[in-house]
Design a protein around this motif. Structure first.
Motif, PDB file in Angstrom:
ATOM      1  N   ALA A 103       0.817  -1.209   0.000  1.00  0.00           N
ATOM      2  CA  ALA A 103       0.000   0.000   0.000  1.00  0.00           C
ATOM      3  C   ALA A 103       0.853   1.262   0.000  1.00  0.00           C
ATOM      4  O   ALA A 103       0.467   2.294  -0.553  1.00  0.00           O
ATOM      5  CB  ALA A 103      -0.928   0.002   1.216  1.00  0.00           C
ATOM      6  N   ARG A 108       2.421   5.774  -4.949  1.00  0.00           N
ATOM      7  CA  ARG A 108       1.447   6.475  -4.106  1.00  0.00           C
ATOM      8  C   ARG A 108       2.064   7.739  -3.509  1.00  0.00           C
ATOM      9  O   ARG A 108       1.418   8.788  -3.463  1.00  0.00           O
ATOM     10  CB  ARG A 108       0.933   5.549  -3.002  1.00  0.00           C
ATOM     11  N   ALA A 208      -6.133   1.050   0.842  1.00  0.00           N
ATOM     12  CA  ALA A 208      -5.146   0.169   0.219  1.00  0.00           C
ATOM     13  C   ALA A 208      -4.643  -0.874   1.206  1.00  0.00           C
ATOM     14  O   ALA A 208      -4.400  -2.026   0.843  1.00  0.00           O
ATOM     15  CB  ALA A 208      -3.981   1.002  -0.327  1.00  0.00           C
TER      16      ALA A 208
END
Length: 394
Positions: A103, A108, A208
């Motif tokens: 995640a 990201r 996530a």
């Protein structure tokens, strides 16, 4: 065994002048036995090579079950928030880090760049006339906004979120009741948020992490809760103080500031600022799994060990002119740790600090301190090197 004087980690000398105090400790020995105010023994490691080795030594456990002593300085986390990376050893640590890393990707973090820049510009737009406390106006609110954005904390909840966090990170003296209340409220909020995102996921880190899977494995509910709490604290406080310490370092060294302003020296990912005035004085406490010797000091099995990142990063046996601030160097500092517990949020802290400093100097190239440097006040903490205020003018 070393016969050097026992350092008082909780005394005024080490808190008011940590660099000077740690320099003396490095000179007198590699490891020093001291005690916490509640009488629990602690072994303090101060030299670069020993600290680096300790950070990667599998004989030093992060699992509190391996401690032979107790005391309120053993952990600041309540039991329901314990299931995170900084309380685990392999193989549990390996599994959890693998899942969380799915995640917490570079994509990201990079995807936050425009939002970090936009929030920075909003905060700088609010600068009206000098003087300004840079900690309150930029260094504190920017990481909080970013971590809320990253975790997916709703806009209407961010004021409470910041109030709880500030209470827990900088509690007033004798404010245990306020801290417990803030912890309960934070716990309740995170449980509710995770439940909501499980039903209605969005494009954020919490969602996530809920979706992160490896074959048939996933994060348990306690692990999700504890990791969200850890990311909040590790992602917020370290970035706040990195920004403050990095700006101060440049303001105290005008020739380096000029070189940054005219492009001769890049910000260099703020690595030298992290080395020169490390925000986290101490790494996460560890517990010896067996009797082990560092230098001429034997640490007994179950003994609690603290490694000083701040001390290691000023060790003259590893760094040339360690007390000099030089943004042109590329040091292998230990500010983000080392080994399997290297800070997962390091890329985010770098992004926030680089963006904040670059934008600040672009807007205010004549920035300077508005008070003498010796009047700056530091948070009275043996655990971190953090400014209470950073008054500036231009």
């Amino acid at each position: 065994m070393s016969t050097t004087p026992t350092p008082n980690l909780f005394g005024d000398t080490l808190m008011s002048d940590p660099h000077g105090a740690y320099a003396q400790l490095r000179e007198t020995g590699p490891v020093h036995r001291t005690t916490t105010p509640d009488g629990a023994p602690v072994w303090l490691v101060t030299r670069y090579e020993d600290v680096r080795a300790a950070l990667a030594d599998p004989r030093l456990s992060l699992n509190k079950a391996n401690a032979h002593t107790t005391g309120r300085y053993q952990s600041s986390m309540p039991p329901e928030l314990d299931a995170h990376l900084l309380n685990m050893d392999p193989p549990d640590h390996t599994r959890l880090r693998r899942l969380v890393s799915k995640a917490f990707t570079a994509r990201r973090i990079e995807g936050l760049r425009q939002r970090v820049q936009a929030r920075t510009e909003e905060l700088l737009d609010a600068f009206t006339r000098p003087p300004v406390d840079l900690m309150a106006a930029l260094a504190n609110p920017l990481p909080m906004a970013v971590i809320c954005e990253l975790l997916g904390v709703p806009q209407n909840a961010r004021h409470d979120f910041r109030a709880w966090t500030n209470t827990l990170l900088a509690p007033a003296p004798d404010a245990a009741a306020e801290s417990r209340t803030a912890m309960r409220e934070m716990h309740r909020f995170l449980v509710g948020t995770i439940t909501a995102k499980r039903s209605h996921p969005t494009d954020d880190l919490l969602s996530a992490m809920i979706e992160a899977r490896d074959e048939h494995d996933s994060l348990t509910e306690p692990e999700l809760l504890a990791m969200a709490f850890l990311i909040l604290f590790a992602g917020y406080d370290n970035a706040v103080n990195l920004i403050g310490n990095a700006v101060l370092a440049l303001l105290l060294h005008p020739h380096h500031l000029d070189a940054v302003l005219d492009g001769r020296t890049p910000v260099r990912d703020v690595e030298e600022a992290m080395r020169w005035n490390t925000p986290f004085t101490l790494g996460v406490r560890r517990f010896a799994l067996e009797d082990l010797t560092i230098g001429d000091v034997t640490i007994p099995a179950g003994g609690r060990v603290w490694v000083s990142l701040l001390s290691a990063n000023r060790d003259g046996t590893h760094f040339e002119a360690p007390d000099s601030f030089d943004p042109s160097r590329t040091p292998a500092h230990l500010g983000f740790g080392h080994g399997i517990h290297y800070c997962l949020g390091a890329p985010l802290a770098r992004l926030e600090a680089e963006t904040a400093i670059t934008s600040l100097l672009d807007r205010l190239p004549t920035l300077r301190l508005s008070v003498p440097a010796d009047e700056l006040r530091w948070v009275p903490s043996f655990h971190k090197r953090a400014l209470q205020e950073l008054p500036v003018t231009w």
